[in-house]
Design a protein around this motif. Sequence first.
Motif, short mmCIF file in Angstrom:
data_model
loop_
_atom_site.label_atom_id
_atom_site.label_comp_id
_atom_site.label_asym_id
_atom_site.label_seq_id
_atom_site.Cartn_x
_atom_site.Cartn_y
_atom_site.Cartn_z
N VAL A 139 -6.77 3.82 -3.68
CA VAL A 139 -5.47 3.39 -4.20
C VAL A 139 -5.71 2.32 -5.26
CG1 VAL A 139 -3.15 2.62 -3.59
CG2 VAL A 139 -4.50 3.90 -1.93
N GLN B 173 -8.54 5.86 0.47
CA GLN B 173 -7.66 6.74 -0.30
C GLN B 173 -7.71 6.44 -1.80
OE1 GLN B 173 -6.04 9.35 1.05
NE2 GLN B 173 -7.12 8.78 2.93
N LEU C 99 0.84 -1.20 0.00
CA LEU C 99 0.00 0.00 0.00
C LEU C 99 0.87 1.25 0.00
CD1 LEU C 99 -2.61 1.64 0.34
CD2 LEU C 99 -2.53 1.10 2.79
N GLY C 100 1.90 1.26 0.82
CA GLY C 100 2.80 2.41 0.86
C GLY C 100 3.50 2.63 -0.47
N ARG D 186 1.94 7.20 -6.61
CA ARG D 186 0.99 8.29 -6.87
C ARG D 186 1.64 9.63 -6.58
NH1 ARG D 186 -4.54 8.85 -3.53
NH2 ARG D 186 -5.01 6.88 -4.57
N LEU D 187 2.33 9.73 -5.44
CA LEU D 187 2.97 10.99 -5.07
C LEU D 187 4.03 11.40 -6.08
CD1 LEU D 187 3.35 10.47 -1.21
CD2 LEU D 187 1.83 12.08 -2.36
N LEU E 98 1.02 4.16 -2.92
CA LEU E 98 0.82 5.58 -2.63
C LEU E 98 2.04 6.41 -3.04
CD1 LEU E 98 -0.94 5.34 0.84
CD2 LEU E 98 -1.89 6.41 -1.22
N SER E 99 3.23 5.84 -2.87
CA SER E 99 4.44 6.58 -3.25
C SER E 99 4.49 6.79 -4.76
CB SER E 99 5.70 5.84 -2.78
OG SER E 99 5.98 4.70 -3.59
N SER F 24 -4.05 5.16 -10.60
CA SER F 24 -3.57 5.34 -9.22
C SER F 24 -4.71 5.74 -8.29
CB SER F 24 -2.47 6.40 -9.17
OG SER F 24 -2.96 7.65 -9.64
N THR F 25 -5.79 6.26 -8.85
CA THR F 25 -6.97 6.57 -8.04
C THR F 25 -8.13 5.71 -8.53
OG1 THR F 25 -7.57 8.39 -9.51
CG2 THR F 25 -6.25 8.93 -7.58
N ALA G 98 -6.66 1.68 1.99
CA ALA G 98 -6.53 1.60 0.53
C ALA G 98 -7.83 2.01 -0.16
CB ALA G 98 -6.14 0.18 0.12
#
Length: 273
Positions: A170, A168, A129-130, A136-137, A133-134, A229-230, A165
């Motif tokens: 994800v 957000q 999950l991290g 996406r960032l 998200l990374s 990503s979303t 998840a």
Amino acid sequence: MTVTLCPAAPARTGADDLAQRSRAARRMVIDMAASPTGCHLGGSLSVLDILIAALDRKISADDGTEVVLSKGHAAAGLYAALHVSGLLPQNPVPHYGTADAHFTGHPGHAVPGVRFPTGSLGHGVPYALGWALSRRLDRAGGLAIAVAGDGELQEGLVWESCQVAAAQQVGNLIVVVDRNGGQNDGPVATISPLPRLADRFAAFGFDTCEVDGHDLDALRQVFTPRRPSTGRPLAVVARTVKGKGLKPIEGKAAAHYVTIDAARAATWKELVR
């Protein structure tokens, strides 16, 4: 809730190669079971096809996709899958379980192809999950594919991560459950049953599908589409067989952790087809 069955992919060039990798990896895992320390043979064999297909996605897309083995006790299967996929140059078999090598019973980041160390069950899902998200960032592509066991789903951290998840959105996270029906202490069904598992993930806000976890074409179809990503993350319930590919131990609880001698390993490797 409706569960979508993942469709089988059409035949494509390279499918036979994946099957060859899978057979070669199974023989390697059997050799690791013949090491002085033995290995988690049953679970490594059940998860191998999932790992082979997921790593193929990572290699072919080359877009930052990361594969995290959350059920880290199946490290022998991961090492074999990495090696036959070309991501781990060194053959892990001669070094598995030795004091001078990194090929331990749970994977660590010193092993090429392993970004996150896993061992304590439940941790690989939040790692993935991290990573998602990374990406996406960083406004980058790629999937985060977490491969978990069905017994592992008894860990609350898995479901806490699923809640985040979904909240957000994800969408580039895929959680694959190696549903072989067994865990360390016996059958999952008699310890902590998981009825309507796909519906459980759907209730958390996941897209879901079920697939034969030994059908490499179907698995590749799951991992091939580019996911945003979303959006809704995806949970894949992969039906597998503990000890798959080795008839003497298929479906047997005693295959959970095995130490064998070289003679038996040689006999068993001949049975892998």
